[in-house]
Scaffold this active site. Sequence first.
Site, PDB file in Angstrom:
ATOM      1  N   ASP A 186       0.830  -1.213   0.000  1.00 52.18           N
ATOM      2  CA  ASP A 186       0.000   0.000   0.000  1.00 52.18           C
ATOM      3  C   ASP A 186       0.864   1.263   0.000  1.00 52.18           C
ATOM      4  O   ASP A 186       1.832   1.362   0.751  1.00 52.18           O
ATOM      5  CB  ASP A 186      -0.885   0.034   1.249  1.00 52.18           C
ATOM      6  N   HIS A 248      -9.195  -0.046  -2.158  1.00 49.02           N
ATOM      7  CA  HIS A 248      -9.403   1.398  -2.299  1.00 49.02           C
ATOM      8  C   HIS A 248      -9.445   1.838  -3.758  1.00 49.02           C
ATOM      9  O   HIS A 248      -9.710   3.019  -4.019  1.00 49.02           O
ATOM     10  CB  HIS A 248      -8.325   2.176  -1.546  1.00 49.02           C
ATOM     11  N   HIS A 299      -4.032  -8.349  -3.087  1.00 46.59           N
ATOM     12  CA  HIS A 299      -4.049  -7.225  -2.153  1.00 46.59           C
ATOM     13  C   HIS A 299      -4.481  -7.640  -0.751  1.00 46.59           C
ATOM     14  O   HIS A 299      -3.798  -7.345   0.235  1.00 46.59           O
ATOM     15  CB  HIS A 299      -4.972  -6.121  -2.647  1.00 46.59           C
ATOM     16  N   ASP A 703     -25.966  33.176  -0.022  1.00 43.60           N
ATOM     17  CA  ASP A 703     -26.323  33.034  -1.438  1.00 43.60           C
ATOM     18  C   ASP A 703     -27.229  31.829  -1.690  1.00 43.60           C
ATOM     19  O   ASP A 703     -27.504  31.472  -2.835  1.00 43.60           O
ATOM     20  CB  ASP A 703     -25.070  32.913  -2.294  1.00 43.60           C
TER      21      ASP A 703
END
Length: 724
Positions: A186, A248, A299, A703
């Site tokens: 990672d 991710h 992973h 606004d």
Amino acid sequence: MGCGFGKSEPQLKKCDRVSISVPAATAIRAALLIQRWYRQYVARLEMRRRCTWNIFQSIEYAGEQDQIKLYNFFGFLMDHFTPASSERNLISHIFRENEICRDTEWERYFCYKSVEVPDSYTGPHLTFPMTFCGVSKLVEAFKHKQQLHARYVLQLLGETWRLLRILANINHVSTCPTKEITICGDLHGHLEDLLLIFYKNGLPSSEKPYVFNGDFVDRGKNSLEILLILFGFLLVYPNDVHLNRGNHEDHIVNLRYGFTKEVLGKYRMHGKKILKLLQKIFSWLPLATMIDHKVLIVHGGISDTTDLDTIAKVDRHKYVSALRPPKPTHHAVNGSKTVNNNNTEDGGLVGGRRRVYSLTHHGSARAQRHDPPRRSLHNLPMSSQLNWSVEEELKRRRRLVGFDQSYGEVQKSDPDSDPESGETAETNEDEWKQIVDMLWSDPMPQNGCVPNEVRGGGCYWGPDVTEEVLGRHNLQLLIRSHECKQDGYEFCHNRRVLTIFSASNYYEVGSNRGAYIRMGPDLVPHFIQYQASRTSRELTLRQSVGWTERSALRALREQLFVHKSDLISAFQEFDPNNTGLISLRDWASATENVLKLGLPWRVLRSQLVNNTQYGMVNYQQWIRELSITEPKLEISDTSILETMYKNHSNLETIFRIIDTDHSGLISFEEFRQTWKLLCSHLKMEISDEAITNLAQSIDFNKDGSIDINEFMEAFRLVDLSAHT
């Protein structure tokens, strides 16, 4: 004289012997005392370091649980509410996987040629096809904090997408005696770590192949730069640079953990196109890499159902987000298509953090025999999911949210439909489970395979599963990432599983080292460790532990503060006489029941509770002493403030989902709808008046619109103890 001298010589020697022996014994005793003291000192530091680590990791995994629960809630709305319903329309765009990307339409939408590079642009210029020289210049430019023009970003990403489409699901790499393969874990947006790896190990080339094992993005500030560098080298050396997908690399996860915000902040005009293109690129990233048919690199990990033959045949680009399976094409009674039955509200709406339903995994039969039954999203039969009245539940939820009363029936499959469609759905679900397991799972020391209820996705698998899966595929080692390790790497399962993590200082400066692996033809891993931050390299062990400990305690105090009402209620259950005092044991028990972080609260007591009287805690005073400052806004409804604090990340995720044009601004009505969605997810009520008052109090320029970043920053808690 001579005789006298002769008699005195042995006396001197005797005296010398005595003078030497006494200090030697004292020195040995002193050395033993120092050694014992030092061992105790190191042991205390190690205990503090592990405690700190548990705090960081528990808070991190709690966030992942919240992410999955929120997404499951969105899936529930998509599955059970009619397409015309307003709340479904708010979130439906995140579930559309191919609304634009249809061959020629795709090319036309993402065409970079209409984007002009102005003469004032001073950043790097890219030429295609990419060359080593071009990528090297890109690395240098990012090192000096230059930004690549949007035209080149779109062009580079487009070329990457075309290349990834022809790659296999599992990369195969061969070693040779003349070169070693480098494996990185990672990176999480830590560009300084990637640059340090290149400095120490050399840039990728045909002589220096690399495998990058996912999670390139989120959390850090330079995720996009890392992607562009890696994609550039992939284009130059497609046979020597290999990229695996991580959990991710998912556009839904990116909404929460920073990558979406990073891209939109750096490319305000073309950020939406860049994100859409990256969404498709992530879905085409390979799922694994194999070295010499002996070393598997994924992973997350494996499960007891992992089958590499199945993984090799999966249509991986269908899984744009691994958090949700692709829709099976069942035919319903009314002619429309039903959606996958497994995304119910159960996983998304259950209370608590430490124990939630796993996204996919139901565990092995062996694990289920020895452990209490654990519910998982995909192993609940449809009948058990729908024992309650669906219509009543949907009516109640719609009343709670404040939307109109039109709702659709939960559609059931037509018994006369094509029987093969059910088989297809089952196949899709099995593929999805295997992909989620590869991206989300973690190893555990016990045998078996159980749902990963800490993260909320994937499984925990044991040494027996490792032996079975590696043996079945004739493998000798599994290399995975996904977990931060203090030394940057860690062996487990009899050294058959190796975790590698390359983002140093992941939680805090000095919290952990980064590491990468070099592997030659002998397939023996060699580790290189580093600290990317000069500050952390200069710290002593005591300073490093103290630094990270203070950071972890700040994060923990914030968690305690945002749950203060729940904590006081829990403490009062142990204080029936309203004395304001409870025992340390009751304090620890109540705190864990509320936060569900699985931490050793009694060990942490001395760092969290300043004053105790005869083993009793004054919990009212303790809450007041947490030293957290709140935003200075005049908001009468305190419940909406506490909800804001507790669900800060969830609220930001919903904001960014509703902000479909990625402008960073939402209207008052969108703000109201955001809060209504969150309230429905949390099973709570907040009045329209309270939401309106909140919106008006933060509309600083009046606004009629709200800046998302300003809103989230206005409600960010600050630990005052960090500034004293």
